[in-house]
Enzyme design. Sequence first.
Site, PDB file in Angstrom:
ATOM      1  N   ASN A  10       0.888  -1.163   0.000  1.00 47.46           N
ATOM      2  CA  ASN A  10       0.000   0.000   0.000  1.00 47.46           C
ATOM      3  C   ASN A  10       0.927   1.215   0.000  1.00 47.46           C
ATOM      4  O   ASN A  10       1.454   1.603   1.037  1.00 47.46           O
ATOM      5  CB  ASN A  10      -0.890   0.028   1.246  1.00 47.46           C
ATOM      6  CG  ASN A  10      -1.935  -1.075   1.206  1.00 47.46           C
ATOM      7  OD1 ASN A  10      -2.408  -1.468   0.138  1.00 47.46           O
ATOM      8  ND2 ASN A  10      -2.297  -1.586   2.363  1.00 47.46           N
TER       9      ASN A  10
ATOM     10  N   LYS B 145       0.665  -3.613  -6.061  1.00 42.34           N
ATOM     11  CA  LYS B 145      -0.693  -3.967  -5.640  1.00 42.34           C
ATOM     12  C   LYS B 145      -1.607  -3.007  -6.390  1.00 42.34           C
ATOM     13  O   LYS B 145      -1.639  -1.816  -6.076  1.00 42.34           O
ATOM     14  CB  LYS B 145      -0.809  -3.802  -4.126  1.00 42.34           C
ATOM     15  CG  LYS B 145      -2.218  -3.931  -3.571  1.00 42.34           C
ATOM     16  CD  LYS B 145      -2.221  -3.860  -2.032  1.00 42.34           C
ATOM     17  CE  LYS B 145      -3.633  -3.931  -1.475  1.00 42.34           C
ATOM     18  NZ  LYS B 145      -3.652  -3.935   0.011  1.00 42.34           N
TER      19      LYS B 145
ATOM     20  N   GLU C 169      -0.747 -11.878  10.972  1.00 45.84           N
ATOM     21  CA  GLU C 169      -1.933 -11.014  11.037  1.00 45.84           C
ATOM     22  C   GLU C 169      -3.149 -11.737  11.618  1.00 45.84           C
ATOM     23  O   GLU C 169      -3.824 -11.208  12.489  1.00 45.84           O
ATOM     24  CB  GLU C 169      -2.243 -10.499   9.632  1.00 45.84           C
ATOM     25  CG  GLU C 169      -3.513  -9.671   9.564  1.00 45.84           C
ATOM     26  CD  GLU C 169      -3.750  -9.091   8.176  1.00 45.84           C
ATOM     27  OE1 GLU C 169      -2.918  -9.296   7.278  1.00 45.84           O
ATOM     28  OE2 GLU C 169      -4.781  -8.402   8.004  1.00 45.84           O
TER      29      GLU C 169
ATOM     30  N   TRP D 275     -16.505  -6.762   3.087  1.00 44.07           N
ATOM     31  CA  TRP D 275     -15.236  -7.398   2.735  1.00 44.07           C
ATOM     32  C   TRP D 275     -15.376  -8.830   2.215  1.00 44.07           C
ATOM     33  O   TRP D 275     -14.379  -9.470   1.856  1.00 44.07           O
ATOM     34  CB  TRP D 275     -14.277  -7.377   3.929  1.00 44.07           C
ATOM     35  CG  TRP D 275     -13.885  -5.989   4.334  1.00 44.07           C
ATOM     36  CD1 TRP D 275     -14.519  -5.199   5.249  1.00 44.07           C
ATOM     37  CD2 TRP D 275     -12.796  -5.206   3.822  1.00 44.07           C
ATOM     38  NE1 TRP D 275     -13.876  -3.983   5.351  1.00 44.07           N
ATOM     39  CE2 TRP D 275     -12.819  -3.960   4.483  1.00 44.07           C
ATOM     40  CE3 TRP D 275     -11.795  -5.448   2.870  1.00 44.07           C
ATOM     41  CZ2 TRP D 275     -11.885  -2.951   4.220  1.00 44.07           C
ATOM     42  CZ3 TRP D 275     -10.867  -4.440   2.617  1.00 44.07           C
ATOM     43  CH2 TRP D 275     -10.914  -3.207   3.276  1.00 44.07           C
TER      44      TRP D 275
ATOM     45  N   ASP E 116      -7.276 -14.799   2.561  1.00 44.22           N
ATOM     46  CA  ASP E 116      -6.344 -13.831   3.123  1.00 44.22           C
ATOM     47  C   ASP E 116      -5.607 -14.367   4.346  1.00 44.22           C
ATOM     48  O   ASP E 116      -5.837 -13.867   5.445  1.00 44.22           O
ATOM     49  CB  ASP E 116      -7.134 -12.559   3.492  1.00 44.22           C
ATOM     50  CG  ASP E 116      -6.222 -11.369   3.678  1.00 44.22           C
ATOM     51  OD1 ASP E 116      -5.031 -11.489   3.368  1.00 44.22           O
ATOM     52  OD2 ASP E 116      -6.709 -10.316   4.122  1.00 44.22           O
TER      53      ASP E 116
ATOM     54  N   GLU F  76      -8.164  -3.300  -2.932  1.00 45.40           N
ATOM     55  CA  GLU F  76      -8.440  -2.561  -1.697  1.00 45.40           C
ATOM     56  C   GLU F  76      -8.194  -1.063  -1.874  1.00 45.40           C
ATOM     57  O   GLU F  76      -7.574  -0.407  -1.037  1.00 45.40           O
ATOM     58  CB  GLU F  76      -7.598  -3.134  -0.548  1.00 45.40           C
ATOM     59  CG  GLU F  76      -7.897  -4.614  -0.301  1.00 45.40           C
ATOM     60  CD  GLU F  76      -7.182  -5.219   0.909  1.00 45.40           C
ATOM     61  OE1 GLU F  76      -6.078  -4.764   1.241  1.00 45.40           O
ATOM     62  OE2 GLU F  76      -7.755  -6.152   1.510  1.00 45.40           O
TER      63      GLU F  76
HETATM   64  O1  GCW Z   1      -4.933  -9.023   4.623  1.00 45.91           O
HETATM   65  C1  GCW Z   1      -4.920  -7.790   4.057  1.00 45.91           C
HETATM   66  C2  GCW Z   1      -4.350  -6.934   5.119  1.00 45.91           C
HETATM   67  C3  GCW Z   1      -3.898  -5.616   4.576  1.00 45.91           C
HETATM   68  C4  GCW Z   1      -2.916  -5.879   3.436  1.00 45.91           C
HETATM   69  C5  GCW Z   1      -3.616  -6.714   2.379  1.00 45.91           C
HETATM   70  C6  GCW Z   1      -2.696  -7.075   1.226  1.00 45.91           C
HETATM   71  C7  GCW Z   1      -1.042  -4.564   2.790  1.00 45.91           C
HETATM   72  O2  GCW Z   1      -5.320  -6.788   6.117  1.00 45.91           O
HETATM   73  O3  GCW Z   1      -3.291  -4.903   5.612  1.00 45.91           O
HETATM   74  O4  GCW Z   1      -2.420  -4.681   2.894  1.00 45.91           O
HETATM   75  O5  GCW Z   1      -4.066  -7.908   2.941  1.00 45.91           O
HETATM   76  O6  GCW Z   1      -2.192  -8.189   1.230  1.00 45.91           O
HETATM   77  O7  GCW Z   1      -2.511  -6.277   0.329  1.00 45.91           O
END
Ligand code: GCW
Length: 663
Positions: free
Chosen positions: A191, A270, A381, A525, A353, A274
């Site tokens: 990001n 990316k 995470e 989401w 994810d 998102e």
């Molecule tokens: O799982 C999500 C995370 C984001 C992350 C995203 C990704 C960097 O919550 O924080 O962003 O994946 O992989 O791009």
Amino acid sequence: MRTGDFDAAWLPPAAFRAVGRRRTLLRAGDGPLVDTVHGEVADACGRFGGRVVRDGGEDAELVLEVTGGPAGAGLGDEGFALARRGGTTTVTASGGRGLLYGLFHVVRLGEDAFRGERPREEHRPALAVRMLDHWDNVAVHPVMGQVERGYAGGSLFWADGRARGDLGRVRAYGRLLAACGVNAVAVNNVNVHETEAHLLTDRIGEVAAIADALRPYGIRTHLSVTFAAPMVLGSLPTADPLDAAVRAWWRGATARVYEAIGDFGGYVVKADSEGRPGPFAYGRSHADGANALAAALEPYGGTVHWRTFVYDHHQDWRDRSTDRARAAYDHFTPLDGEFAPNAVLQVKHGPMDFQVREPVSPLIGAMPRTRLAVEVQATQEYTGQQRHVCWLGPMWSEVLRFRPEGGSGPRVGELARGGLVAVSNAGDDPFWTGHPLAQANLYTFGRLAWDPRADPGAVLDEWIRLTFTPERSADPVRLTDGLHAVLDGSWATYEKYTAPLGVGFMVQPGHHYGPSVDGYEYSPWGTYHFADRDGVGVDRSTATGTGYAGQYAGPWAEVYGSVETCPDELLLFFHHVPYGHVLHSGRTVIQHIYDTRFEGVAEVEEARRVWAGLADLVDPARHARVAERYEEQLRSAREWRDQVNSYFLRKSGVPDARGRTIH
Ligand code: GCW
């Protein structure tokens, strides 16, 4: 085992004892990597009484040699050969990189490298790119902090809004990474926010300084860039990848990057994910987008790692036909064959994810004409955020051994021709990874990237031997057994007290720590479990569900598509079943939920007890840090158990067959 301000991790001085006691001959010419090897051996000898000479010297016990001759042929620039004959152990490589990996191999072997005879064995990495992506921000982000999903303090690279002035710790990081085989690092978050966008242009000098610190350990530096860079940095009116001015802008910017960093690895992107900018805004495909950057990198041998984490994060929870799990496959498989040779699609290992349990992404294996890299998450995470012990070696190994076509088809570890990538779990914490035992994840990642077929248990053994040098402890067996007891099954334990049977999430929204069963149930989401009074799970079958199961090749579409054949641990990922459904294990779904939550907590209690019993054998600071984390893990595990169990008791009305307390 601390050196300076930070933990020595898997390279404590004692790990170099066997090498440091020897007479070593370095016959390797010059070069920065060879100098690194020399420095390592000289340091070890200084400590343990050995001696190292460059060239000459007759009676060496360890010979480290670079040869252009037949002995080095076929090893590639990272491979090495090891042999022992007549009291001399010899490492042969075709260049400095291979020699460095060979030296660390000898360090891993310890005294074993200097015993008996050893026929020549050759070692080469299975994957050419073994990469860590750092989700580090230069400027502290108001919501995500400095390291997005980082649980180990601030960034290793960036402090006070710029690259650290003292890069000694970055060099030490490079050293640890080289010792487990990692050879590429992306130094900023995928990001890419405003400040970080400038690393590509006017702030490339800071990236170059980091690259200089990592290079002596054979590590190439990569950079995450924003797809909108031509607009954000170049003031162009568009970032359309087919626009001539945009393409020229990328060429110019990339040429300047290579002036600053001659061995720059490439870009990580990316896009359309998102909320990040991407080619969709211009009606272009992801192949158009990736290829524009690939074309700019191509003259210099650079690569663009283009992430496939593309899905609709504004989903309507009422709409049962949209399935986030389908997204990467649906977006990317139609583009197979359209990507430039130096464009690598970077695919998350699972379709969602980084949950505690997911099937392998059906995209892997479905794009035979495209180079794919597989992305795993060392930063925990969704697996305890480095407050819980959760050693992910067995999960990653399972992914790498999976055969997407079934039978004797290729394994994921063979299909990942673009490399293996992990989101790094390291930060500026004195223990690198916050939880000292989370260092095992970083180490295991590197070793599995070098050899995806490696037995994760053997890798854990290596990590234990290097990190804790048990042979020097008062009770090697208790120490080694204790460490195995708390780490081996820790992923399974974590799974037992969190989201059941592959259903995923149930975490608190935003930071993703701790339980909230309905936390994402009505969110945009796309992360649902659909529990009602009768049952739970997501119907992803082809017959009655979203059709996701049909994305699999070989036998898997059928295996996953039917309730009868779907493995228990993924049942709720693929199917919505009544609480009374009987699993292959013989338990009903509801009883499985109750039982495993209780078991999970009991296992954490036991692990905490075992760890407490190692107090006399582990460095006090490290012991205390882990002990403190166990208190939090236990508190959190109990919270998970009670919230999940109460939730399902209230929904289903089915009592626990064993009458335990459920609130
Ligand atoms: O799982 C999500 C995370 C984001 C992350 C995203 C990704 C960097 O919550 O924080 O962003 O994946 O992989 O791009």
